[in-house]
Design a protein around this motif. Structure first.
Motif, PDB file in Angstrom:
ATOM      1  N   MET A   1       0.815  -1.191   0.000  1.00 42.42           N
ATOM      2  CA  MET A   1       0.000   0.000   0.000  1.00 42.42           C
ATOM      3  C   MET A   1       0.864   1.262   0.000  1.00 42.42           C
ATOM      4  N   GLY A   2       2.010   1.219   0.666  1.00 47.47           N
ATOM      5  CA  GLY A   2       2.884   2.386   0.726  1.00 47.47           C
ATOM      6  C   GLY A   2       3.438   2.772  -0.632  1.00 47.47           C
ATOM      7  N   LEU A   3       3.762   1.789  -1.455  1.00 43.90           N
ATOM      8  CA  LEU A   3       4.287   2.073  -2.783  1.00 43.90           C
ATOM      9  C   LEU A   3       3.222   2.720  -3.664  1.00 43.90           C
ATOM     10  N   LEU A   4       1.989   2.271  -3.540  1.00 40.21           N
ATOM     11  CA  LEU A   4       0.894   2.848  -4.317  1.00 40.21           C
ATOM     12  C   LEU A   4       0.680   4.317  -3.944  1.00 40.21           C
ATOM     13  N   VAL A   5       0.756   4.622  -2.673  1.00 36.13           N
ATOM     14  CA  VAL A   5       0.599   6.006  -2.216  1.00 36.13           C
ATOM     15  C   VAL A   5       1.739   6.868  -2.747  1.00 36.13           C
ATOM     16  N   GLN A   6       2.949   6.354  -2.731  1.00 35.83           N
ATOM     17  CA  GLN A   6       4.089   7.106  -3.254  1.00 35.83           C
ATOM     18  C   GLN A   6       3.958   7.361  -4.745  1.00 35.83           C
ATOM     19  N   VAL A   7       3.487   6.371  -5.489  1.00 34.40           N
ATOM     20  CA  VAL A   7       3.296   6.539  -6.928  1.00 34.40           C
ATOM     21  C   VAL A   7       2.207   7.573  -7.203  1.00 34.40           C
TER      22      VAL A   7
END
Length: 119
Positions: A1-7
């Motif tokens: 989920m953290g990577l999606l938010v960063q993207v």
């Protein structure tokens, strides 16, 4: 989920400047040029100037020299300097955000709508 938010955050950060640039290329007036310059000033402030001023003003103070105790007056002086620096940075943030908002409103106002011609 953290990577999606960063993207998503990176896409949002790129989408707004690109939209402002395309708006300026479409309008080519002073209001849209002001919007681009306000956006550039905010980017410069966030990316470099804010941290440079913070490092300049809020240097870590030496607590005590060898063989000496902590001087309370010096510590309080550093706290006052920190508070002044924090207020100055907050004022610069507010002014640049006000400039960005006002330039966006001026750009929107400069758009001539074909549906509602001015008489």
């Amino acid at each position: 989920m953290g990577l999606l938010v960063q993207v998503l955050y990176a896409v949002a950060l790129l989408l707004f400047p690109v939209a402002c640039l395309l708006l300026h290329l479409r309008l080519r007036n002073r209001a849209s040029a002001l919007l681009l310059s306000a956006l550039g000033a905010n980017a410069l402030w966030i990316g470099w100037a804010q941290s440079a001023l913070t490092q300049y003003w809020v240097q870590p103070a030496p607590i005590a020299g060898s063989g000496t105790g902590i001087n309370a007056a010096t510590a309080l002086g550093h706290l006052d300097e920190f508070e002044h620096a924090r207020q100055t940075l907050a004022a610069c943030d507010a002014l640049l955000l006000l400039l960005l908002g006002a330039s966006l409103l001026l750009t929107v106002r400069s758009i001539k709508s074909p549906l509602h011609p001015k008489e």
